[in-house]
Scaffold this motif. Structure first.
Motif, mmCIF file in Angstrom:
data_model
loop_
_atom_site.group_PDB
_atom_site.id
_atom_site.type_symbol
_atom_site.label_atom_id
_atom_site.label_comp_id
_atom_site.label_asym_id
_atom_site.label_seq_id
_atom_site.Cartn_x
_atom_site.Cartn_y
_atom_site.Cartn_z
ATOM 1 N N ARG A 159 -24.662 -5.951 -39.813
ATOM 2 C CA ARG A 159 -25.492 -5.924 -38.612
ATOM 3 C C ARG A 159 -25.198 -4.644 -37.854
ATOM 4 N NH1 ARG A 159 -25.704 -6.412 -33.335
ATOM 5 N NH2 ARG A 159 -27.376 -7.606 -32.326
ATOM 6 N N ASP A 160 -26.254 -3.855 -37.618
ATOM 7 C CA ASP A 160 -26.109 -2.614 -36.850
ATOM 8 C C ASP A 160 -25.032 -1.701 -37.429
ATOM 9 O OD1 ASP A 160 -26.778 -0.831 -34.835
ATOM 10 O OD2 ASP A 160 -25.378 -1.690 -33.395
ATOM 11 N N GLY A 161 -24.903 -1.694 -38.762
ATOM 12 C CA GLY A 161 -23.938 -0.819 -39.424
ATOM 13 C C GLY A 161 -22.550 -1.387 -39.580
ATOM 14 N N PHE A 162 -22.325 -2.606 -39.105
ATOM 15 C CA PHE A 162 -21.015 -3.250 -39.244
ATOM 16 C C PHE A 162 -21.042 -4.272 -40.373
ATOM 17 C CE2 PHE A 162 -21.230 -2.066 -34.750
ATOM 18 C CZ PHE A 162 -19.996 -1.459 -34.541
ATOM 19 N N PHE A 163 -20.010 -4.273 -41.227
ATOM 20 C CA PHE A 163 -19.788 -5.398 -42.130
ATOM 21 C C PHE A 163 -19.207 -6.553 -41.323
ATOM 22 C CE2 PHE A 163 -19.665 -1.884 -45.193
ATOM 23 C CZ PHE A 163 -20.412 -2.404 -46.240
ATOM 24 N N GLY A 164 -19.584 -7.777 -41.686
ATOM 25 C CA GLY A 164 -19.023 -8.918 -40.984
ATOM 26 C C GLY A 164 -19.697 -10.212 -41.369
ATOM 27 N N PHE A 165 -19.597 -11.203 -40.492
ATOM 28 C CA PHE A 165 -20.185 -12.508 -40.779
ATOM 29 C C PHE A 165 -20.472 -13.220 -39.463
ATOM 30 C CE2 PHE A 165 -15.583 -12.666 -41.040
ATOM 31 C CZ PHE A 165 -15.232 -13.730 -40.211
ATOM 32 N N ALA A 166 -21.425 -14.121 -39.525
ATOM 33 C CA ALA A 166 -21.811 -14.903 -38.354
ATOM 34 C C ALA A 166 -21.304 -16.330 -38.517
ATOM 35 C CB ALA A 166 -23.328 -14.903 -38.194
#
Length: 594
Positions: A159-166
Motif C-alpha cells: 500500500r502506497d509503496g509499503f510492504f505489509g498487511f491489513a
C-alpha cells in the motif's frame, strides 16, 4: 451468456507411480461454468451451508455439486477483455461468525477491498450487503493468510509503496481494517509482481517474501515494527506470482518457489544453501521451465505464469506446483500470447539424482487468471483445480484410474532431445563508426538495403520500418528491416546477391531498449561474437566490419539468430538491420533490384 455445461475429459492424462506393482493415471475433467469474463480469480466454499462446495467467480456463486444454478452476489457486468476486470481475487471466510462464508474481493491493483456479507438462504434472491474494509490493495499477488500466528488470516499486500498487511478487528469485521507497514517505501505504488508468506529461516515465524528478498518477522511487536530486510535476488526477471517457502529437496530448510515473469517466461525454485554467515541464508537458482523447450527437462514451455499454487496433487506427501497460462495477461503484448490456454501441475520427485519436477498437463483450454484455487470440491480426497480469467470460470475435477505398467509408461512425459537454446556467453556490445550517408541520395555507397531483402524466419515477422522520425541517428534510405515477435533460438535468413571468393562484410544494425542479443552468420561462418543490441536510446551500431570472410559458391545468405537479451532490456527480442555491404577484390556486390 452461459456456456453449455458439458464435462470434457482432458485428452492428455497425467500419471503417478502408486507402488512397485500398482500404477495410476491422473486426469482432469473440465466443466465451464461461464465463458464470460467477470474476474481474474475464482474460489470455492460452502456458501449455502448444504455441505457441498460452491464456486465463486466475480458477481456469481455457482451452486454445487452440479454448478448449474447460479446466484448473483452483486450486479453482473461483463468485463472488457481489452482491459482488466474490477475483480481479481475472491477469498471465502466467515467474518462475522454466523456460520456462513462471506466473500472478500480484491480488485484491480490500487483499488479498495470489499467484503460481501453472506445474507443466508432468505437473502440469496437479493444482492449481498457490501462493506469496504480496506482502501488500497496493491501488488498483483496479494495473500489472505495467517501471518502473525494468531490463527486469523490477514490481507498481505502493498500500500502506497509499503510492504505489509491489513488486520481485521474481529469484534467489528466490516469496519475499516488497519494496515501495518513492515518496510520502508520501496515497493511499486500500484502494481508489482511476486509476493509470498513463509518461514524462510526456520524460526517458526512467517516471513514476507518478494522478488528482491525477504522480510524477517521479528520476535516481538510484528504489528508495529519494521521487519529486517534480507536482500537477495529471488527472480531472474521482474517477478511473477505467489511465492512459497517450502523444503523442496528434503534437507530440512525451506527453499523458495516462484515464477520469474508474470507476463513472460520462467518457473524456478531457489535452493537454500549454507553461506559464510550462518544467520544469512543463501540461495541457488534452479530453473524448472524457461522460454525455450530445452530449458525444461521434458521440453515443456508456456508463458504468462501470473499465478502459482502449491499443493500435494498426487497424495505422495510432497507438494507440487500448479500453474498455467494466464491467457491475455497483457493482451497481445506477451510472448506466445495466442498459444494454448494450458493448466499444468509439476509433480515434485526426489531421487538419487536430486530434485525433478515432472510436468503434467491438466487442461488445454481453461487457462488461469491471477488466482488458482486448489480445493477438494467433491469430497473424494483428490484436490481439484478452480480457475477464473478472461476465458470465464472452470472447474477441473481430478480423477484417478488404475492402469497397467505399459499404459503408465506410455503416459510419462519424454525427456527432451531437441535443439538447445543458444548461449549468450561472450556477447559484446559491438559498435563502429557512423555510416557515411550521401546527402543527395540519402544512402550509403555500395549498400545492400536490408528492407529490399526478402527473408524467412522461424518465428515472428519481418517488415519495413520507416526510421525518419528517429532523430537520434541516421539510417541509410531512412528505413530498415525490422524483425519482431521472435524468441530465443528463432532465426531470420536473408538471401544475398551472388558473389564468391574472399569478401569483407560491413553490417549496420539498430539498438534499442527492447532489442535482443543476436548471432550473425554468413552461411555457416559466425560473424564475430553474439552482438548485444541493448541501448537506452534508439540508434545504430555504426558500421560493424568483418574482413576476409571466405565463401564457396555463389549463393549465400545472412542468418540472424536471437540468442537472448541484456538483463536490462525489455524481453521483446527485437532486431533490425539497416544495410549490409559486401566488398570483393573487384568492388562492392551490387544489390539485386526487383
Amino acid at each position: 451468456m452461459i456456456a453449455s455445461r458439458i464435462f470434457l475429459l482432458v485428452g492428455i492424462t497425467v500419471s503417478v507411480l502408486a507402488s512397485a506393482e500398482e500404477y495410476s493415471l491422473h486426469s482432469f475433467k473440465r466443466q465451464q461454468l461461464t465463458d464470460t469474463y467477470f474476474s481474474e480469480g475464482a474460489g470455492a466454499a460452502d456458501i449455502n451451508g448444504d455441505g457441498a462446495f460452491d464456486v465463486v467467480y466475480g458477481p456469481y456463486w455457482f451452486e454445487g455439486p452440479a454448478f448449474k444454478a447460479k446466484h448473483e452476489i452483486y450486479q453482473p457486468v461483463p468485463q472488457n477483455m481489452d482491459r482488466y476486470a474490477d475483480s481479481f481475487f475472491s477469498w471465502m471466510h466467515d467474518f462475522n461468525g454466523d456460520g456462513l462464508d462471506d466473500v472478500l474481493v480484491a480488485g484491480f491493483p490500487g483499488t479498495p477491498a470489499y467484503v460481501y456479507e453472506n445474507p443466508g438462504k432468505e437473502g440469496f434472491d437479493q444482492h449481498w450487503p457490501k462493506h469496504q474494509v480496506f482502501d488500497w490493495v496493491s501488488n498483483e499477488s496479494p495473500q489472505w493468510i495467517d501471518v502473525v500466528g494468531d490463527e486469523n488470516p490477514e490481507l498481505v499486500c502493498t500500500r502506497d509503496g509499503f510492504f505489509g498487511f491489513a488486520t481485521v478487528n474481529w469484534e467489528h469485521p466490516f469496519e475499516a481494517w488497519e494496515f501495518h507497514p513492515i518496510s520502508e517505501q520501496i515497493a511499486a505504488k500500484k502494481f508489482g509482481h511476486g509476493l509470498g508468506i513463509g518461514d524462510v529461516n526456520g524460526d517458526g515465524r512467517q516471513d514476507l517474501i518478494h522478488s528482491k528478498g525477504w522480510f524477517e518477522q521479528p520476535r516481538t511487536n510484528p504489528l508495529t515494527s519494521r521487519w529486517f530486510h534480507h536482500s537477495v535476488s529471488l527472480s531472474e526477471g521482474y517477478g511473477g506470482a505467489e511465492m512459497y517457502a517450502y523444503d523442496v529437496d528434503g534437507d530440512g530448510d525451506n527453499d523458495i518457489i516462484t515464477s520469474h515473469r508474470a507476463h513472460d517466461f520462467g518457473l524456478a525454485w531457489y535452493e537454500q544453501i549454507a553461506g559464510s554467515d550462518k544467520n544469512e541464508p543463501q540461495f541457488k537458482h534452479h530453473l524448472i521451465m524457461g522460454g525455450h523447450p530445452s530449458e525444461n527437462k521434458y521440453g515443456t514451455v508456456f508463458s504468462e505464469l501470473h499465478s502459482v499454487a502449491l499443493a500435494d496433487m498426487d497424495g505422495d506427501g510432497l507438494k507440487d506446483i500448479v500453474t498455467g497460462k494466464t491467457y491475455w495477461s497483457h493482451h497481445r503484448q506477451s510472448p506466445q500470447w495466442d498459444a494454448g490456454a494450458v493448466v499444468y501441475w509439476f509433480q515434485l520427485s526426489r531421487g538419487n539424482e536430486g530434485v525433478d519436477w515432472i510436468p503434467h498437463q491438466a487442461d488445454g483450454e481453461a487457462g488461469i487468471g491471477r488466482q488458482v484455487s486448489i480445493v477438494d470440491i467433491n469430497d473424494d480426497n483428490l484436490p481439484d483445480i478452480i480457475v477464473g480469467g478472461m476465458l470465464g470460470a472452470h472447474v477441473l475435477t481430478h480423477e484417478v484410474r488404475s492402469v497397467s505398467e505399459s499404459e503408465f509408461d506410455a503416459a510419462q512425459p519424454k525427456v527432451y532431445t531437441g535443439p538447445k537454446l543458444p548461449k549468450v556467453e561472450g556477447a559484446e556490445a559491438l559498435r563502429g563508426p557512423k555510416s557515411k550517408i550521401d546527402s543527395k541520395t540519402g544512402q550509403v555507397r555500395g549498400a545492400i538495403e536490408a528492407e529490399a531483402l526478402t527473408g524467412k524466419s522461424t518465428g515472428g515477422s519481418a517488415r519495413v520500418q520507416d526510421m525518419s522520425r528517429f532523430s537520434s541517428d541516421q539510417w541509410s534510405n531512412q528505413s530498415q528491416l525490422w524483425w519482431t515477435g521472435a524468441k530465443p533460438a528463432d532465426t531470420l535468413k536473408l538471401p544475398l546477391p551472388e558473389f564468391t571468393g574472399t569478401v569483407d562484410v560491413d553490417v549496420v544494425l539498430t539498438c534499442a531498449g527492447d532489442y535482443g542479443i543476436v548471432q550473425l552468420t554468413l552461411d555457416d561462418k559466425p560473424l564475430g561474437p553474439p552482438i548485444d543490441l541493448y541501448s537506452s536510446s534508439v540508434a545504430t551500431t555504426g558500421v560493424l566490419s568483418f574482413p576476409k570472410i571466405e565463401v564457396e559458391g555463389k549463393q549465400h545468405s545472412l542468418s540472424v539468430q536471437i540468442v537472448g537479451a541484456n538483463p536490462k532490456a525489455k524481453k521483446a527480442y527485437m532486431f533490425a538491420i539497416d544495410y549490409l555491404r559486401i566488398k570483393t577484390p573487384d568492388g562492392f556486390v551490387r544489390q539485386e533490384r526487383p
